[in-house]
Design an enzyme around this catalytic site. Sequence first.
Site, PDB file in Angstrom:
ATOM      1  N   PHE A  97       0.857  -1.178   0.000  1.00  0.00           N
ATOM      2  CA  PHE A  97       0.000   0.000   0.000  1.00  0.00           C
ATOM      3  C   PHE A  97       0.901   1.239   0.000  1.00  0.00           C
ATOM      4  CE2 PHE A  97      -2.578   3.171   2.375  1.00  0.00           C
ATOM      5  CZ  PHE A  97      -3.587   3.310   1.439  1.00  0.00           C
ATOM      6  N   ASP A 168       6.137  -3.304   8.834  1.00  0.00           N
ATOM      7  CA  ASP A 168       4.807  -2.804   8.483  1.00  0.00           C
ATOM      8  C   ASP A 168       3.845  -3.964   8.669  1.00  0.00           C
ATOM      9  OD1 ASP A 168       2.406  -2.058   7.313  1.00  0.00           O
ATOM     10  OD2 ASP A 168       3.367  -0.863   5.738  1.00  0.00           O
ATOM     11  N   HIS A 171      -1.216  -5.496   8.045  1.00  0.00           N
ATOM     12  CA  HIS A 171      -2.050  -6.663   7.696  1.00  0.00           C
ATOM     13  C   HIS A 171      -1.873  -7.804   8.692  1.00  0.00           C
ATOM     14  CE1 HIS A 171      -1.351  -5.447   3.164  1.00  0.00           C
ATOM     15  NE2 HIS A 171      -1.971  -4.520   3.858  1.00  0.00           N
ATOM     16  N   GLN A 194      -7.480   1.055  10.439  1.00  0.00           N
ATOM     17  CA  GLN A 194      -8.379   1.676   9.455  1.00  0.00           C
ATOM     18  C   GLN A 194      -9.549   0.724   9.214  1.00  0.00           C
ATOM     19  OE1 GLN A 194      -8.210   0.205   6.150  1.00  0.00           O
ATOM     20  NE2 GLN A 194      -9.835   1.521   5.357  1.00  0.00           N
ATOM     21  N   LYS A 197      -9.189  -2.981   8.045  1.00  0.00           N
ATOM     22  CA  LYS A 197      -8.160  -3.852   8.616  1.00  0.00           C
ATOM     23  C   LYS A 197      -8.766  -4.935   9.533  1.00  0.00           C
ATOM     24  CE  LYS A 197      -5.077  -2.037   6.174  1.00  0.00           C
ATOM     25  NZ  LYS A 197      -4.436  -0.756   6.202  1.00  0.00           N
ATOM     26  N   ARG A 226       5.413  16.858  24.509  1.00  0.00           N
ATOM     27  CA  ARG A 226       5.107  17.022  25.937  1.00  0.00           C
ATOM     28  C   ARG A 226       5.246  15.713  26.715  1.00  0.00           C
ATOM     29  NH1 ARG A 226      -0.435  20.449  26.339  1.00  0.00           N
ATOM     30  NH2 ARG A 226       0.436  20.996  28.377  1.00  0.00           N
ATOM     31  N   TYR A 233       3.325  23.303  29.646  1.00  0.00           N
ATOM     32  CA  TYR A 233       3.776  23.523  28.268  1.00  0.00           C
ATOM     33  C   TYR A 233       5.271  23.298  28.078  1.00  0.00           C
ATOM     34  CZ  TYR A 233      -0.937  25.066  27.683  1.00  0.00           C
ATOM     35  OH  TYR A 233      -2.281  25.086  27.673  1.00  0.00           O
ATOM     36  N   ARG A 243      -1.968  11.757  18.639  1.00  0.00           N
ATOM     37  CA  ARG A 243      -2.634  11.040  19.734  1.00  0.00           C
ATOM     38  C   ARG A 243      -3.971  10.421  19.312  1.00  0.00           C
ATOM     39  NH1 ARG A 243      -1.142  15.950  22.563  1.00  0.00           N
ATOM     40  NH2 ARG A 243      -3.264  16.615  22.125  1.00  0.00           N
TER      41      ARG A 243
HETATM   42  C1  LIG Z   1      -3.467   0.262   5.561  1.00  0.00           C
HETATM   43  C2  LIG Z   1      -2.011   0.221   5.375  1.00  0.00           C
HETATM   44  C3  LIG Z   1      -1.165   1.228   5.867  1.00  0.00           C
HETATM   45  C4  LIG Z   1      -1.656   2.545   6.370  1.00  0.00           C
HETATM   46  O1  LIG Z   1      -2.557   2.507   7.398  1.00  0.00           O
HETATM   47  P1  LIG Z   1      -3.651   3.666   7.558  1.00  0.00           P
HETATM   48  O2  LIG Z   1      -4.188   3.420   8.929  1.00  0.00           O
HETATM   49  O3  LIG Z   1      -4.677   3.475   6.487  1.00  0.00           O
HETATM   50  O4  LIG Z   1      -2.960   4.970   7.458  1.00  0.00           O
HETATM   51  C5  LIG Z   1       0.200   1.035   5.780  1.00  0.00           C
HETATM   52  N1  LIG Z   1       0.720  -0.068   5.217  1.00  0.00           N
HETATM   53  C6  LIG Z   1      -0.055  -1.041   4.712  1.00  0.00           C
HETATM   54  C7  LIG Z   1       0.596  -2.246   4.123  1.00  0.00           C
HETATM   55  C8  LIG Z   1      -1.450  -0.913   4.744  1.00  0.00           C
HETATM   56  O5  LIG Z   1      -2.207  -1.858   4.189  1.00  0.00           O
END
Ligand SMILES: *Cc1c(COP(=O)(O)O)cnc(C)c1O
Length: 401
Positions: A97, A168, A171, A194, A197, A226, A233, A243
């Site tokens: 992605f 990453d 998935h 997201q 997912k 912070r 601050y 966040r």
């Molecule tokens: C969905 C996805 C992302 C990004 O995640 P978001 O929460 O949509 O920003 C990054 N890497 C891979 C492989 C993804 O499928």
Amino acid sequence: MSETLVINGGSPYKTKPFPQWPISGERELELITEVVKSGNWWRMTGTMVDEFEEKFAKMHDTEYCLAVTNGTHAIELSLSVLDIGRGDEVIVPALTFISTGSAVIYCNATPVLVDVDPETFCMSPEAFEKAITPRTKAVIPVHMAGHACDMDRICEIARKHNIKVIEDAAHGHGGEWKNKRIGSMGDIAIFSFQNGKLMTCGEGGCIVTNSKEFYDTAYLMHGVGRPKNDRTYQHLVMGSNYRMSEFHAAILLAQLERIEHLNEVREKHALFLDNLLEDVEGITPQGRKEGSTLNPHYMYMFYYDSLYFNGMSRQQFVDALIAEGIPSFISFPVLSDTKFFKEQKFGRRIEGYDYSQEADLSNARKIASDVIWLPHYTLEGDTEDLKDIAGAINKIKNAGR
Ligand SMILES: *Cc1c(COP(=O)(O)O)cnc(C)c1O
């Protein structure tokens, strides 16, 4: 005998609907109501984000978890924590992605694209090693569709060259490589929550790590520098606001109660579907390496060969499948084939990297041009759903004869 396809005026093969996604129940309502009533809607005064982080870290056998706004931001934050920026190179698989590559550019560093394994669709360790230069600071293996990358090889090569590993795992919730949890093997890992997912709060993400130093820096950076409980601050480092809100964490706590069970169901059903499709010429599912001891199957991916479908193009086949009641999508493109990469529209973030001089990306290109995927919820129902998937594929095949 062949049945008339929906695209030619027939009726849909699948009549019983797939399970809905996202899944929600009483728990989501209960927990989100609790947040609404508490009046503590941000993490600084609430408890839901803290509780979620603790449980998610435990689930992934890591010391620390930091919840953030989304997976893309989680990659940017990880790169910032590792002090990666202008002049640095980060190796990423060509097939993923867009965020895996664009987040690198967002941090003013250069994503260097490498090929993937033709069977697992995961970054090839050999291609990774070949692409290393004195500028390489990190590598971002993507556990494609839930199949873990070969983390032994990748971590070994990275250690040898003093390169940081950011997994990453967008998935990979709950997945494993040789019985070790995805996310626990690199220096930092990122997850996404997201909408599509494996567990979701609409938009969300997190990082996990075993390094106290990385966690502490990430914590500061995700809250505009912070420290915890700051009321004066203090801005100890440069950061942004990444966040997560208490509402999102409430939903995720409820989703967390289902994930391990759903992972088991998908494992079982993906295997069942593999068997149903075994003899269907022109359909070749994503393969499985022995080290992949738990694959949560974010997507069910397969090569499609139009030769065995009377020349029907991949897009036509996907349209026909959708019409028969099977949700399906074509693969991600190779990153450098997207418009903004092709036109080098990187703003003023990076300059002077020639993507036409890339390494051999032929496996990634073949996947990008031939692969189709089904979303994970198609594997979350019963075996009748799986027979319907295979049945619809065969119906399209027979209609083309
Ligand atoms: C969905 C996805 C992302 C990004 O995640 P978001 O929460 O949509 O920003 C990054 N890497 C891979 C492989 C993804 O499928």
